[in-house]
Design an enzyme around this catalytic site. Structure first.
Site, PDB file in Angstrom:
ATOM      1  N   GLU A 134      34.459  57.745  96.197  1.00 23.70           N
ATOM      2  CA  GLU A 134      33.285  57.523  97.037  1.00 23.70           C
ATOM      3  C   GLU A 134      33.648  56.588  98.194  1.00 23.70           C
ATOM      4  O   GLU A 134      34.686  55.917  98.150  1.00 23.70           O
ATOM      5  CB  GLU A 134      32.146  56.939  96.201  1.00 23.70           C
ATOM      6  CG  GLU A 134      31.695  57.884  95.097  1.00 23.70           C
ATOM      7  CD  GLU A 134      30.417  57.440  94.396  1.00 23.70           C
ATOM      8  OE1 GLU A 134      29.843  56.408  94.806  1.00 23.70           O
ATOM      9  OE2 GLU A 134      29.998  58.127  93.454  1.00 23.70           O
ATOM     10  N   HIS A 347      68.500  63.159 111.226  1.00 21.24           N
ATOM     11  CA  HIS A 347      68.277  64.127 112.291  1.00 21.24           C
ATOM     12  C   HIS A 347      68.198  63.474 113.663  1.00 21.24           C
ATOM     13  O   HIS A 347      68.209  64.185 114.684  1.00 21.24           O
ATOM     14  CB  HIS A 347      66.988  64.914 112.036  1.00 21.24           C
ATOM     15  CG  HIS A 347      67.123  66.009 111.036  1.00 21.24           C
ATOM     16  ND1 HIS A 347      67.313  65.778 109.688  1.00 21.24           N
ATOM     17  CD2 HIS A 347      67.116  67.363 111.177  1.00 21.24           C
ATOM     18  CE1 HIS A 347      67.400  66.935 109.042  1.00 21.24           C
ATOM     19  NE2 HIS A 347      67.285  67.909 109.920  1.00 21.24           N
ATOM     20  N   GLY A 348      68.075  62.158 113.711  1.00 19.79           N
ATOM     21  CA  GLY A 348      67.991  61.475 114.995  1.00 19.79           C
ATOM     22  C   GLY A 348      66.765  61.907 115.774  1.00 19.79           C
ATOM     23  O   GLY A 348      65.673  62.076 115.217  1.00 19.79           O
ATOM     24  N   GLU A 372      45.808  60.471  93.362  1.00 15.91           N
ATOM     25  CA  GLU A 372      45.763  60.407  91.895  1.00 15.91           C
ATOM     26  C   GLU A 372      46.051  58.999  91.367  1.00 15.91           C
ATOM     27  O   GLU A 372      46.699  58.829  90.345  1.00 15.91           O
ATOM     28  CB  GLU A 372      46.755  61.411  91.265  1.00 15.91           C
ATOM     29  CG  GLU A 372      46.695  62.815  91.825  1.00 15.91           C
ATOM     30  CD  GLU A 372      45.372  63.500  91.563  1.00 15.91           C
ATOM     31  OE1 GLU A 372      44.485  62.892  90.955  1.00 15.91           O
ATOM     32  OE2 GLU A 372      45.237  64.656  91.983  1.00 15.91           O
TER      33      GLU A 372
END
Length: 392
Positions: A134, A347-348, A372
């Site tokens: 909620e 990956h740069g 969760e």
């Protein structure tokens, strides 16, 4: 039981798992990989993929066969979720939230409720999820304010739920409410209903997210929403928290398996790219800085996988597994976060580009440390169980 039947049962489960995973791999290669990047970036609900998932029976993955489900063991289900998360993690949420609801009905519901709802859950004819959180409470479920009051032969429910997966596309939810706001301890005043969408139940808005796109996360509003008394799960008030906990056991194993999938995907992409990219006259995997990252990523992923397997096998046996599930969820989700960041670094500049999937992994992974039950909560659960198991 003698050794022979046990070995035979294990062999049958392994055969079933191989068949399921082979089918999942074909589905992912044909129906998901070519489209996931576009659907995710544009935050489009994957309707055609969901239809294919219905045809494959994935919405009944853990529902017992007697109700039309596949009846998969949690360990097989976890392996399935890992495979899917390696390609597109959002799909695992569409399945998981639905199966948590089904798990609660199967474990805590009445015979009539199982007979009525599980068959249509298994086919995906009715899909949905778990409505716990909620606006003013997340981890502290006992603080919920959604109230169900008796009204004739049913209940009237008023309140708001937020961050509900499948909230827009789903049509039925396991809804946690207060049926008694004064009793102590507070959890004794909590109940759970099977709540189908109709008058008084509306979606107020779709919630935009950093990652985990394609699956809808929504705010649900209940205004004098009337639900029949026979939709009270288990047929009696006061068992709502137990219902939620029973569902979250499976949910945490699922989230942990997702973590393994994302961690493995980050590793896979990094291994591939490190052999395609060259700097200073050699492939980057030959640089010690990159080699060390790859080694740590691989070790982290395999350790997470083993923790998930241990937790899932405890669920297979029907054992209490909050300690094992908490450890698996904690470690695997952190592994996903660390591996996705390392993949981006390997990956740069390309890792920061939407052309490569590592930026998607980097956006998806943080959810796993929150969903969760936060990882901070997992640490508290782990510590509490350790003390319970080792009194002095």
């Amino acid at each position: 039981m003698t050794a022979a039947p046990i070995v035979r049962d294990m062999a049958e489960q392994l055969d079933q798992e191989r068949m399921i995973l082979d089918s999942i791999n074909r589905f992912l290669d044909r129906d998901v990989k070519p489209y996931a990047q576009h659907l995710e970036h544009d935050d489009i609900y994957p309707e055609e993929i969901v239809e294919r998932m219905k045809e494959m029976g994935l919405f009944g993955a853990t529902i017992p066969e007697e109700y039309g489900g596949l009846g998969l063991a949690p360990s097989t289900y976890a392996a399935m979720i890992e495979r899917i998360a390696r390609v597109w993690m959002s799909l695992t949420g569409i399945i998981n939230s639905h199966l948590i609801m089904a798990h609660v009905v199967n474990k805590m519901g009445t015979d009539e409720q199982r007979q009525r709802f599980l068959p249509v859950f298994a086919t995906g004819e009715i899909r949905g999820g778990l409505a716990l959180t909620e606006p003013d409470c997340g981890t502290d479920l006992q603080a919920i304010r959604t109230v169900a009051r008796k009204d004739g032969d049913g209940y009237l429910i008023n309140g708001t739920k937020t961050w509900i997966s499948n909230g827009i596309q789903g049509s039925c939810f396991a809804l946690l409410v207060k049926t008694d706001t004064t009793t102590q301890p507070r959890h004794k005043g909590m109940s759970m209903f099977i709540a189908e969408k109709r008058d008084g139940f509306r979606v107020s808005r779709k919630l935009e997210k950093l990652g985990y796109k394609g699956i809808d996360s929504a705010e649900l509003v209940f205004e004098d929403y009337r639900v029949p008394a026979d939709c009270l799960i288990g047929g009696k008030e006061g068992t709502g928290l137990q219902c939620a906990i029973s569902g979250l056991e499976l949910g945490r194993v699922n989230v942990a398996a997702r973590g393994v999938g994302v961690a493995q995907a980050a590793l896979d992409e990094s291994i591939k790219y490190s052999q395609q990219r060259s700097t200073f006259g050699k492939q980057i995997h030959e640089h010690q800085a990159i080699a060390l990252k790859l080694a740590d990523m691989a070790t982290r992923t395999e350790a997470a996988r083993l923790l998930v397997r241990k937790a899932a096998e405890a669920l297979d046996r029907g054992d209490r597994c909050d300690l094992e599930a908490g450890m698996a969820k904690l470690f695997a989700s952190e592994a996903a976060i660390e591996n996705s960041l390392e993949a981006l670094r390997i990956h740069g500049g390309y890792g920061y580009s939407k052309e490569f999937i590592v930026e998607r992994l980097y956006r998806d992974a943080p959810l796993l440390a929150i969903g969760e039950g936060t990882n901070e909560l997992q640490r508290l659960i782990i510590a509490k169980r350790l003390i319970e198991q080792n009194p002095i």
